[in-house]
Design a protein around this motif. Structure first.
Motif, mmCIF file in Angstrom:
data_model
loop_
_atom_site.group_PDB
_atom_site.id
_atom_site.type_symbol
_atom_site.label_atom_id
_atom_site.label_comp_id
_atom_site.label_asym_id
_atom_site.label_seq_id
_atom_site.Cartn_x
_atom_site.Cartn_y
_atom_site.Cartn_z
ATOM 1 N N TRP A 233 0.824 -1.211 0.000
ATOM 2 C CA TRP A 233 0.000 0.000 0.000
ATOM 3 C C TRP A 233 0.865 1.271 0.000
ATOM 4 O O TRP A 233 0.456 2.331 -0.507
ATOM 5 C CB TRP A 233 -0.940 0.005 1.206
ATOM 6 C CG TRP A 233 -0.244 -0.031 2.530
ATOM 7 C CD1 TRP A 233 0.160 -1.145 3.213
ATOM 8 C CD2 TRP A 233 0.155 1.090 3.314
ATOM 9 N NE1 TRP A 233 0.778 -0.796 4.386
ATOM 10 C CE2 TRP A 233 0.792 0.570 4.481
ATOM 11 C CE3 TRP A 233 0.029 2.459 3.178
ATOM 12 C CZ2 TRP A 233 1.307 1.404 5.473
ATOM 13 C CZ3 TRP A 233 0.535 3.294 4.171
ATOM 14 C CH2 TRP A 233 1.164 2.758 5.298
ATOM 15 N N LEU A 234 2.090 1.153 0.571
ATOM 16 C CA LEU A 234 2.980 2.314 0.580
ATOM 17 C C LEU A 234 3.353 2.735 -0.836
ATOM 18 O O LEU A 234 3.499 3.924 -1.130
ATOM 19 C CB LEU A 234 4.252 1.979 1.369
ATOM 20 C CG LEU A 234 4.110 1.823 2.885
ATOM 21 C CD1 LEU A 234 5.403 1.288 3.486
ATOM 22 C CD2 LEU A 234 3.748 3.167 3.512
ATOM 23 N N ILE A 235 3.511 1.754 -1.720
ATOM 24 C CA ILE A 235 3.857 2.033 -3.108
ATOM 25 C C ILE A 235 2.605 2.302 -3.935
ATOM 26 O O ILE A 235 2.577 3.204 -4.775
ATOM 27 C CB ILE A 235 4.625 0.841 -3.719
ATOM 28 C CG1 ILE A 235 5.812 0.464 -2.838
ATOM 29 C CG2 ILE A 235 5.087 1.159 -5.135
ATOM 30 C CD1 ILE A 235 6.864 1.539 -2.737
ATOM 31 N N GLU A 236 1.578 1.514 -3.663
ATOM 32 C CA GLU A 236 0.351 1.607 -4.468
ATOM 33 C C GLU A 236 -0.281 2.996 -4.396
ATOM 34 O O GLU A 236 -0.816 3.495 -5.384
ATOM 35 C CB GLU A 236 -0.651 0.552 -3.978
ATOM 36 C CG GLU A 236 -1.908 0.467 -4.832
ATOM 37 C CD GLU A 236 -2.850 -0.603 -4.310
ATOM 38 O OE1 GLU A 236 -2.691 -1.014 -3.130
ATOM 39 O OE2 GLU A 236 -3.745 -1.027 -5.079
ATOM 40 N N TRP A 237 -0.212 3.637 -3.201
ATOM 41 C CA TRP A 237 -0.842 4.945 -3.022
ATOM 42 C C TRP A 237 0.144 6.108 -3.114
ATOM 43 O O TRP A 237 -0.178 7.234 -2.758
ATOM 44 C CB TRP A 237 -1.574 4.990 -1.679
ATOM 45 C CG TRP A 237 -2.676 3.981 -1.603
ATOM 46 C CD1 TRP A 237 -2.684 2.831 -0.880
ATOM 47 C CD2 TRP A 237 -3.925 4.001 -2.317
ATOM 48 N NE1 TRP A 237 -3.844 2.126 -1.082
ATOM 49 C CE2 TRP A 237 -4.622 2.827 -1.960
ATOM 50 C CE3 TRP A 237 -4.501 4.876 -3.225
ATOM 51 C CZ2 TRP A 237 -5.878 2.526 -2.484
ATOM 52 C CZ3 TRP A 237 -5.751 4.581 -3.738
ATOM 53 C CH2 TRP A 237 -6.421 3.421 -3.362
ATOM 54 N N ASN A 238 1.338 5.797 -3.562
ATOM 55 C CA ASN A 238 2.329 6.846 -3.784
ATOM 56 C C ASN A 238 2.147 7.389 -5.206
ATOM 57 O O ASN A 238 2.450 6.687 -6.181
ATOM 58 C CB ASN A 238 3.744 6.282 -3.602
ATOM 59 C CG ASN A 238 4.812 7.330 -3.809
ATOM 60 O OD1 ASN A 238 4.537 8.434 -4.273
ATOM 61 N ND2 ASN A 238 6.051 6.997 -3.480
ATOM 62 N N PRO A 239 1.668 8.623 -5.383
ATOM 63 C CA PRO A 239 1.408 9.130 -6.742
ATOM 64 C C PRO A 239 2.671 9.195 -7.606
ATOM 65 O O PRO A 239 2.587 9.063 -8.833
ATOM 66 C CB PRO A 239 0.832 10.528 -6.499
ATOM 67 C CG PRO A 239 1.274 10.903 -5.128
ATOM 68 C CD PRO A 239 1.378 9.622 -4.353
ATOM 69 N N ILE A 240 3.827 9.393 -6.978
ATOM 70 C CA ILE A 240 5.081 9.432 -7.759
ATOM 71 C C ILE A 240 5.360 8.057 -8.357
ATOM 72 O O ILE A 240 5.731 7.936 -9.527
ATOM 73 C CB ILE A 240 6.248 9.884 -6.863
ATOM 74 C CG1 ILE A 240 5.922 11.211 -6.199
ATOM 75 C CG2 ILE A 240 7.542 10.009 -7.667
ATOM 76 C CD1 ILE A 240 6.874 11.594 -5.087
ATOM 77 N N ALA A 241 5.189 7.007 -7.541
ATOM 78 C CA ALA A 241 5.383 5.641 -8.038
ATOM 79 C C ALA A 241 4.410 5.327 -9.165
ATOM 80 O O ALA A 241 4.783 4.692 -10.161
ATOM 81 C CB ALA A 241 5.220 4.642 -6.889
ATOM 82 N N VAL A 242 3.178 5.793 -9.029
ATOM 83 C CA VAL A 242 2.167 5.563 -10.080
ATOM 84 C C VAL A 242 2.594 6.222 -11.390
ATOM 85 O O VAL A 242 2.492 5.627 -12.476
ATOM 86 C CB VAL A 242 0.801 6.114 -9.624
ATOM 87 C CG1 VAL A 242 -0.206 6.068 -10.769
ATOM 88 C CG2 VAL A 242 0.275 5.311 -8.432
ATOM 89 N N LEU A 243 3.110 7.466 -11.313
ATOM 90 C CA LEU A 243 3.523 8.175 -12.530
ATOM 91 C C LEU A 243 4.767 7.543 -13.142
ATOM 92 O O LEU A 243 4.873 7.436 -14.373
ATOM 93 C CB LEU A 243 3.779 9.654 -12.195
ATOM 94 C CG LEU A 243 2.543 10.462 -11.787
ATOM 95 C CD1 LEU A 243 2.929 11.878 -11.372
ATOM 96 C CD2 LEU A 243 1.528 10.518 -12.928
ATOM 97 N N VAL A 244 5.724 7.131 -12.294
ATOM 98 C CA VAL A 244 6.928 6.469 -12.816
ATOM 99 C C VAL A 244 6.556 5.166 -13.512
ATOM 100 O O VAL A 244 7.048 4.858 -14.607
ATOM 101 C CB VAL A 244 7.936 6.212 -11.665
ATOM 102 C CG1 VAL A 244 9.072 5.310 -12.133
ATOM 103 C CG2 VAL A 244 8.507 7.522 -11.154
#
Length: 291
Positions: A233-244
């Motif tokens: 969830w830490l990665i899933e809800w990180n908008p930066i990770a989503v854009l990358v």
């Protein structure tokens, strides 16, 4: 009939009364100053350095090389679908660097420009905007490096993976805009807070490094989900990770875009920018008394 003295002024400067005040007309009036700051940022970054603009090339190439050696070769983290490891890392590093430069460059706006802010009026938001625009040039240069390696792997090197341009490549400018809004928004928030809490300026450099590891820059989000499902969830809800992840998906053909996550990242980006703008406008009224 003679005009009064008040009517003869070309411009009237008054305190900002709106909660969200982003005056495009006023910013356009000061466009020459914005261009001047952009030129200053570009020229002075590597002035009096031996390698000069070559640092634009060295940083992403060496970072991607180190990531490839450590995370892919040593730790055996797969990139998925046979995508060349170096190209996978270069894609992540290129977009991440743009966010990082926007965030770090705007996070000390008030502290770095306190002398000029205290002497002359101009729309203060021009200063962090100039950082975002000047970093756009750096991002463009690093993107050309990525395209050069992309063409190399497409036509000359990698035999196990067929690189082809994806139709959703048209989403690329949108991703860059969202990344810029995130960097600018967070930067304005941190810049405003550092006028009172100087400790934050030390936290920025340290925090940005930690944030990179939590933004899926050197690994796919699917791999993190398999290895650490409880913390996904830490990665899933990180908008930066989503854009990358979305950037790598459209340039490397790693599957279909998750538009639900992309909409979520877009909302977070816009809200972050608006919150940053509100705090920035509120701080500029009184920062001279506290800084």
């Amino acid at each position: 009939m003679l005009k009064t003295a008040e009517e003869s002024w070309l411009y009237t400067i008054s305190s900002k009364k709106k909660l969200i005040d982003f005056n495009f007309k006023e910013i356009w009036r000061y466009r020459d100053l914005l261009v001047l700051f952009v030129k200053r940022d570009i020229i002075t970054v590597y002035k009096q350095t031996v390698l000069g603009p070559l640092w634009y090339l060295i940083q992403p190439l060496f970072t991607s090389l180190i990531f490839t050696l450590i995370f892919n070769n040593l730790a055996n983290i797969p990139t998925g679908n046979g995508v060349p490891n170096f190209l996978f890392n270069l894609a992540g590093v290129t977009l991440w660097n743009y966010f990082k430069e926007c965030l770090v460059g705007t996070s000390d706006t008030f502290k770095k420009n306190e002398n000029i802010f205290g002497k002359v009026y101009f729309p203060r938001v021009i200063m962090p905007m100039s950082v975002v625009f000047s970093n756009l040039l750096k991002f463009g240069i690093q993107l050309l490096i990525f395209i050069a390696f992309y063409i190399y792997y497409m036509w000359f090197s990698h035999k196990d993976y067929s690189l082809t341009l994806q139709p959703n490549i048209l989403m690329f400018p949108v991703l860059v805009i969202f990344m810029a809004l995130l960097g600018l928004g967070f930067g304005m928030i941190i810049s405003s807070m550092t006028t009172k809490y100087r400790d934050l300026s030390f936290l920025v450099q340290f925090g940005v490094q930690l944030l990179m590891y939590g933004s899926a820059v050197m690994y796919p989000m699917s791999y993190f989900k398999i290895k650490l499902p409880d913390y996904y969830w830490l990665i899933e809800w990180n908008p930066i990770a989503v854009l990358v992840e979305a950037f790598r998906t459209i340039v490397l053909g790693l599957g279909d875009l998750d538009y639900n996550k992309l909409i979520y990242a877009a909302i977070i980006s816009i809200v972050t920018f608006l919150v940053g703008l509100i705090i920035f406008n509120k701080t500029e009224k009184s920062f001279i008394d506290t800084i």
